[in-house]
Design an enzyme around this catalytic site. Sequence first.
Site, short mmCIF file in Angstrom:
data_model
loop_
_atom_site.label_atom_id
_atom_site.label_comp_id
_atom_site.label_asym_id
_atom_site.label_seq_id
_atom_site.Cartn_x
_atom_site.Cartn_y
_atom_site.Cartn_z
N VAL A 179 -56.86 68.46 106.18
CA VAL A 179 -56.54 69.58 107.09
C VAL A 179 -55.43 69.23 108.07
O VAL A 179 -54.87 70.10 108.72
CB VAL A 179 -57.80 70.08 107.87
CG1 VAL A 179 -58.83 70.67 106.93
CG2 VAL A 179 -58.40 68.98 108.75
N LEU B 234 -77.00 66.16 118.68
CA LEU B 234 -77.03 65.03 117.73
C LEU B 234 -77.53 65.43 116.34
O LEU B 234 -78.68 65.85 116.19
CB LEU B 234 -77.93 63.92 118.30
CG LEU B 234 -77.44 63.27 119.60
CD1 LEU B 234 -78.54 62.44 120.24
CD2 LEU B 234 -76.21 62.41 119.35
N TYR C 63 -62.73 63.00 122.23
CA TYR C 63 -63.53 63.82 121.29
C TYR C 63 -63.98 65.10 122.00
O TYR C 63 -63.85 66.20 121.48
CB TYR C 63 -64.74 63.02 120.77
CG TYR C 63 -65.63 63.88 119.90
CD1 TYR C 63 -65.21 64.31 118.64
CD2 TYR C 63 -66.89 64.31 120.35
CE1 TYR C 63 -66.00 65.14 117.85
CE2 TYR C 63 -67.69 65.13 119.56
CZ TYR C 63 -67.24 65.55 118.30
OH TYR C 63 -68.03 66.37 117.53
N ARG D 30 -61.11 65.81 101.59
CA ARG D 30 -60.22 64.82 100.99
C ARG D 30 -60.90 64.15 99.80
O ARG D 30 -60.27 63.85 98.80
CB ARG D 30 -59.81 63.77 102.02
CG ARG D 30 -58.91 64.32 103.12
CD ARG D 30 -58.82 63.37 104.29
NE ARG D 30 -60.14 63.11 104.85
CZ ARG D 30 -60.37 62.31 105.87
NH1 ARG D 30 -59.38 61.65 106.44
NH2 ARG D 30 -61.60 62.15 106.33
N ARG D 31 -62.21 63.91 99.89
CA ARG D 31 -62.92 63.20 98.81
C ARG D 31 -63.30 64.21 97.72
O ARG D 31 -64.42 64.70 97.67
CB ARG D 31 -64.15 62.48 99.38
CG ARG D 31 -63.76 61.25 100.23
CD ARG D 31 -64.95 60.64 100.91
NE ARG D 31 -65.49 61.51 101.95
CZ ARG D 31 -66.61 61.26 102.64
NH1 ARG D 31 -67.30 60.16 102.40
NH2 ARG D 31 -67.02 62.10 103.57
N THR E 255 -75.60 62.53 110.33
CA THR E 255 -74.74 62.71 109.15
C THR E 255 -73.91 61.43 109.02
O THR E 255 -74.30 60.39 109.54
CB THR E 255 -73.79 63.92 109.39
OG1 THR E 255 -73.02 63.63 110.58
CG2 THR E 255 -74.55 65.22 109.60
N GLY F 247 -72.45 65.76 105.26
CA GLY F 247 -73.06 66.27 106.49
C GLY F 247 -73.24 67.77 106.57
O GLY F 247 -73.78 68.42 105.67
N SER G 112 -69.19 71.76 119.27
CA SER G 112 -70.15 70.69 119.62
C SER G 112 -70.69 70.97 121.01
O SER G 112 -70.01 71.64 121.82
CB SER G 112 -69.45 69.34 119.61
OG SER G 112 -70.29 68.34 120.16
#
Length: 257
Positions: free
Chosen positions: A65, A189, A157, A38-39, A192, A17, A144
């Site tokens: 994190v 918006l 959120y 992480r990936r 992602t 994203g 956001s």
Amino acid sequence: MKDLKNKIVFITGASAGIGKACAKVFAEAGANLILAARRIEKINELADKLINHNKIKVKTVKLDVRNYEEVKNTISFLKDDWKKIDILINNAGLARGFAKIYEGKIEDWNEMIDTNIKGLLYITRQILPLMVEREMGHVINIGSIAGHFTYPFGNVYSATKFAVNALSQSIRMDVLDKGIKVSSIDPGLVETEFSIVRFSGDEEKAKSVYSGITPLTGRDVAEAVLFCANRPNHVNINNIIITPLAQASTTMIHRKE
Ligand code: NDP
Ligand code: 8X3
């Protein structure tokens, strides 16, 4: 316009994203990158491409994190040259679930709070002192529109992004005498993996979030981040709210069916 060639940019959540798009945009500007997620396989693959195409240096770090020890060790084990981080993009984050507050899952709340607030704090706590020491740097938080206005089912959120908004303002005050810039880029918006994560892999539900509109892309947001980063030294962009043309607020979205 500030030249970003050979600057060091640390990006959290660079495996997908907005973070991945930031990596590409800053690589095109000639910056060297530290990519965290992480990936690790995803950021390694991205790093190979960016090194080949843009002739820059890229370091990847496997990092959750939410884990303060991991964050602390990762930053402290960086070689001195890589510690000269010029720009920190605090991007890693997520929404999990979409429920009324009296039906929400505690584990979803914890995951969002641990990632979006505590994770951002942990990273900032480790990297900001390095900037303070050099009396230079730029922290760019990805907030956001949900950090300015809430929406039904957005409860926790939204609360985490209100917190990011508060932290951006607060960090700016704390480093005012240190020559460090603080910006917050607050998108509406963006298509992602965000909604796929929010709806735990339900791709149809995720797709419906963007139905009848042209959403922002990660690159649209990354270009706003770049704009903040390459302003002249005396200019600090405090905040950019960026939405698709079809979005006026978190709740007003004009969909063409
Ligand atoms: P994506 O799901 O596409 O990307 C999220 C990134 O965050 C991934 O690279 C993921 O990496 C990383 N991440 C998540 N949790 C952790 C963790 N615990 N430790 C390290 N990295 C983590 O979403 P977006 O690109 O859309 O989201 C990026 C940011 O933008 C978030 O903060 C989000 O809240 C914000 N945002 C998104 C909007 C949207 O509509 N998409 C709008 C407004 C703001 P990995 O899984 O490999 O660890
Ligand atoms: C993501 C945008 O409106 O889905 O932060 O919360 S929204």
